[in-house]
Motif scaffolding. Structure first.
Motif, PDB file in Angstrom:
ATOM      1  N   LEU A 161       0.836  -1.203   0.000  1.00  0.00           N
ATOM      2  CA  LEU A 161       0.000   0.000   0.000  1.00  0.00           C
ATOM      3  C   LEU A 161       0.868   1.248   0.000  1.00  0.00           C
ATOM      4  CD1 LEU A 161      -2.722   1.445   0.207  1.00  0.00           C
ATOM      5  CD2 LEU A 161      -2.622   1.116   2.692  1.00  0.00           C
ATOM      6  N   SER A 164       2.438   1.668  -3.520  1.00  0.00           N
ATOM      7  CA  SER A 164       1.469   2.114  -4.528  1.00  0.00           C
ATOM      8  C   SER A 164       1.071   3.561  -4.296  1.00  0.00           C
ATOM      9  CB  SER A 164       0.232   1.209  -4.517  1.00  0.00           C
ATOM     10  OG  SER A 164      -0.487   1.330  -3.294  1.00  0.00           O
ATOM     11  N   THR A 165       1.007   3.985  -3.027  1.00  0.00           N
ATOM     12  CA  THR A 165       0.676   5.379  -2.724  1.00  0.00           C
ATOM     13  C   THR A 165       1.812   6.310  -3.135  1.00  0.00           C
ATOM     14  OG1 THR A 165      -0.661   4.664  -0.839  1.00  0.00           O
ATOM     15  CG2 THR A 165      -0.020   6.979  -0.901  1.00  0.00           C
ATOM     16  N   LEU A 168       1.656   6.664  -6.831  1.00  0.00           N
ATOM     17  CA  LEU A 168       0.552   7.522  -7.250  1.00  0.00           C
ATOM     18  C   LEU A 168       0.923   8.993  -7.107  1.00  0.00           C
ATOM     19  CD1 LEU A 168      -2.376   7.742  -8.218  1.00  0.00           C
ATOM     20  CD2 LEU A 168      -3.080   7.671  -5.813  1.00  0.00           C
ATOM     21  N   VAL A 169       1.492   9.355  -5.960  1.00  0.00           N
ATOM     22  CA  VAL A 169       1.905  10.744  -5.740  1.00  0.00           C
ATOM     23  C   VAL A 169       2.980  11.135  -6.739  1.00  0.00           C
ATOM     24  CG1 VAL A 169       2.965  12.335  -4.101  1.00  0.00           C
ATOM     25  CG2 VAL A 169       1.281  10.674  -3.299  1.00  0.00           C
ATOM     26  N   THR A 200       3.246   9.024   2.944  1.00  0.00           N
ATOM     27  CA  THR A 200       2.930   7.597   2.880  1.00  0.00           C
ATOM     28  C   THR A 200       2.762   6.997   4.265  1.00  0.00           C
ATOM     29  OG1 THR A 200       4.123   7.369   0.797  1.00  0.00           O
ATOM     30  CG2 THR A 200       3.743   5.362   2.059  1.00  0.00           C
ATOM     31  N   VAL A 203      -0.470   8.248   5.731  1.00  0.00           N
ATOM     32  CA  VAL A 203      -1.644   7.627   5.098  1.00  0.00           C
ATOM     33  C   VAL A 203      -1.849   6.214   5.626  1.00  0.00           C
ATOM     34  CG1 VAL A 203      -2.530   6.711   2.924  1.00  0.00           C
ATOM     35  CG2 VAL A 203      -1.626   9.028   3.014  1.00  0.00           C
ATOM     36  N   ILE A 237      -7.697  -0.831  -1.926  1.00  0.00           N
ATOM     37  CA  ILE A 237      -7.041   0.456  -2.187  1.00  0.00           C
ATOM     38  C   ILE A 237      -5.828   0.264  -3.083  1.00  0.00           C
ATOM     39  CG2 ILE A 237      -5.801   2.391  -1.117  1.00  0.00           C
ATOM     40  CD1 ILE A 237      -7.580   2.022   1.332  1.00  0.00           C
ATOM     41  N   GLU A 241      -5.338   2.073  -6.696  1.00  0.00           N
ATOM     42  CA  GLU A 241      -4.159   2.895  -6.963  1.00  0.00           C
ATOM     43  C   GLU A 241      -3.335   2.324  -8.103  1.00  0.00           C
ATOM     44  OE1 GLU A 241      -3.218   5.010  -2.648  1.00  0.00           O
ATOM     45  OE2 GLU A 241      -2.055   3.255  -3.268  1.00  0.00           O
ATOM     46  N   ASN A 245      -2.249   4.267 -11.380  1.00  0.00           N
ATOM     47  CA  ASN A 245      -0.826   4.394 -11.710  1.00  0.00           C
ATOM     48  C   ASN A 245      -0.534   3.958 -13.141  1.00  0.00           C
ATOM     49  OD1 ASN A 245      -0.152   5.361  -9.167  1.00  0.00           O
ATOM     50  ND2 ASN A 245       0.312   3.332  -8.346  1.00  0.00           N
TER      51      ASN A 245
END
Length: 258
Positions: A161, A164-165, A168-169, A200, A203, A237, A241, A245
């Motif tokens: 997670l 992947s976050t 994404l950012v 990250t 989150v 999630i 994401e 992506n």
């Protein structure tokens, strides 16, 4: 088309080297701290195990940062992006090489802990008996293997997670920077790279707290169900994401010079 295995091997090389360097530094730290314990006169058969347990947290944290950097560099540098391969497959290979590199770190840590635990078993065995007694309150059951596997599953999902976050950012930032003047791109990217690592962790912490609260409310305070619902939500999630992506990677993100 480039073979999946060939690209995986090429991407894994630098990541595995980073893992080896971290393990080497940990071994040096363990040796130094153990020698210091010997000098102070409080060295025992379990000292090596305690040292490994104490220092192991640093490779976990540093490996996340290093592997994240390697993972994101592959998206924007033409070394790999110009390889003839679908963006979805490219994304999967890159993430898989990062994931396997982290698993490799876990295996090395497990071997190191096992060896040092066997050396100090005469001291550690009473602690193991106490741990089995306390496992009756664990959400993963009373079997130590089940507890370890449950904790491992949670940790791996959290790391996925987080990666992947971060991606994404990073990809959103890269796509947006294409519309900024070149002088401002470096400033924006520099700020975001620092912020996205901190973001990250925040989150992941927030999601774990919210998921635990919601699932406990829904399941009527059943802790086991709370954990599995939490894992399921995080997996969903990750999937969302990942789709975002891959879309950004194929439509908006351009490569830069190495």
């Amino acid at each position: 088309m480039t073979k999946f295995s060939n690209l995986f091997k090429a991407m894994s090389g630098s990541k595995f080297r980073s893992v080896h360097q971290l393990m080497l530094l940990e071994l040096v730290a363990v040796v130094i701290s153990s020698v210091w314990s010997l000098v102070r006169g409080d060295f025992s058969s379990a000292t090596l195990f305690y040292s490994v347990m104490g220092w192991s947290i640093i490779p976990y944290l540093v490996s996340f940062v290093l592997l994240s950097v390697r993972n994101e560099q592959a998206f924007t540098r033409d070394t790999f992006r110009l390889v003839p391969m679908k963006d979805s497959v490219f994304y999967a290979v890159n993430l898989l090489s990062t994931f396997v590199s982290f698993l490799y770190l876990l295996v090395l840590q497990a071997v190191l802990m096992l060896v040092t635990a066997l050396i100090g078993w005469s001291t550690l065995s009473p602690m193991y008996d106490d741990m089995q007694t306390n496992l009756q309150f664990s959400v993963f059951g009373t079997n130590p293997v089940g507890v370890c596997l449950g904790m491992l599953a949670v940790m791996l999902v959290i790391y996925l997670l987080a990666w992947s976050t971060v991606s994404l950012v990073h990809l959103i930032t890269s796509a947006a920077s294409n519309y900024l003047p070149r002088a401002r791109q470096r400033l924006v990217n520099g700020v975001v790279y620092v912020v996205m690592i901190l973001l990250t962790f925040r989150v992941v912490s927030f999601l774990m707290g919210q998921v635990a609260w919601i699932s406990t409310s829904i399941m009527g305070n059943t802790t086991v169900n709370s954990w599995w619902v939490g894992l399921l939500v995080m997996v969903i999630i990750i999937v969302v994401e990942t789709v975002a992506n891959i879309f950004l990677l194929s439509k908006w993100v351009e490569t830069g010079a190495n």
